[in-house]
Design a protein around this motif. Structure first.
Motif: not given
Ligand code: ATP
Length: 293
Positions: A231-232, A98, A39, A185, A29, A31, A228, A235
């Motif tokens: 959490r991933q 996810n 970053t 974020k 999300k 990228q 992170l 999921k």
């Molecule tokens: P959520 O449901 O919490 O949004 P998700 O599974 O949809 O989680 P994730 O990829 O876990 O999405 O990303 C959640 C957060 O982690 C992002 O909003 C950001 O803060 C950080 N994050 C994710 N991917 C990256 C990345 N490639 N670079 C930097 N930060 C990232």
């Protein structure tokens, strides 16, 4: 699929060059936006080996407001898949978000229900019927090994210019123009807010006060990256518990070997051999079996 840092991008190129012709659709999300390439860990062009990538750095963060959501990803990624298939190529969906993968694949997707909300636990509202016939590969790395690697990766990202990238982002005012987009974020941006608010740009870090705030921001980035990943992983387990047929590929040995390597040619060859044997070969086998090859 897999947590941040587990080698998804590398494996996707290994598979795309073996199952030719393939194209990659990004499902991270952060990228999806252009900017902050170091970053957000976007795969550099030279490492893409000519494999076309979609939804990677395609959106201008200052125009993408509000945040690019799973419900935006669902139709866009679907039409990208259709277009890849219409060109008789194999679509590979690659990324750690996810919620995006779920939105794309669930047959019944309700944008107002977060199926990964930990508050819902132990109920698991994940939809098990899928819109596509998918072969899922989940790259897993033992958490202590992954965490050690993620901390080392943060140091490497700073060696490759992450600080300068963030400094530009803050001092050019871009940080304000993207205020509602998800790029704000990205791990690294909130952690460095205090630093740039207090010291602005081009401050010398030999000043002990500046040095301490800098080191604190780096520590936070490391902690938040490990959080992170955790959490991933949670999921992914959720999808698996609900019955999604995620095939686990254990990349731990390759990571262990990579962290013990000093950069010598023979050391790097050993890491590549382990990656090939323990990650690429099993993945190729799974994809071949899936496609009835
Ligand atoms: P959520 O449901 O919490 O949004 P998700 O599974 O949809 O989680 P994730 O990829 O876990 O999405 O990303 C959640 C957060 O982690 C992002 O909003 C950001 O803060 C950080 N994050 C994710 N991917 C990256 C990345 N490639 N670079 C930097 N930060 C990232």
């Amino acid at each position: 699929m897999g947590p941040t840092g587990c080698g998804k991008s590398k494996l996707s190129i290994d598979l795309a060059t073996r199952f030719f012709p393939s194209e990659i659709i990004n499902s991270d999300k952060v990228q999806v936006y252009n900017g902050l390439d170091i970053t957000t860990n976007k795969i550099p062009i030279r490492q893409r080996f000519g494999v076309p990538h979609h939804l990677l750095g395609e959106f201008n963060p200052s125009e993408s407001q509000p945040e690019f959501a799973p419900s935006d990803f669902r139709p866009l990624a679907s039409s990208t898949i259709s277009s890849v298939i219409s060109r008789r190529k194999l679509p590979l969906v690659v990324g750690g978000s996810n919620s995006f993968i779920y939105a794309l694949l669930a047959k019944r997707f309700n944008p107002s229900l977060d199926v990964f909300d930990p508050e819902l636990y132990p109920a698991n509202p994940v939809c098990t019927e899928l819109r596509y016939n998918c072969c899922f590969l989940w790259v897993d790395v033992s958490p202590p090994v992954l965490n050690q690697y993620l901390c080392e990766r943060v140091d490497e990202m700073f060696d490759s210019g992450m600080f300068e990238e963030l400094e530009d982002f803050y001092t050019s005012g871009e940080v304000d123009s993207v205020s509602q987009s998800g790029l704000k974020k990205a791990i690294g941006v909130p952690e460095f807010e205090i630093y740039f608010k207090r010291f602005g740009s081009r401050t010398t870090r030999t000043d002990p006060q500046v040095h301490d705030v800098y080191e604190e921001a780096i520590k936070l980035i490391k902690d938040n990256t490990c959080q992170l990943a955790k959490r991933q992983l949670w999921k992914i387990q959720r999808l698996r518990d609900a019955g999604w047929d995620l095939r686990r590929i254990d990349a731990t040995e390759a990571f262990r070997a990579a962290m013990g390597v000093s950069g010598s040619d023979s050391g790097s060859r050993r890491v590549s051999d382990i990656w090939e044997r323990q990650v690429v070969e099993p993945s190729v086998k799974i994809v071949k079996k899936f496609s009835g090859d």
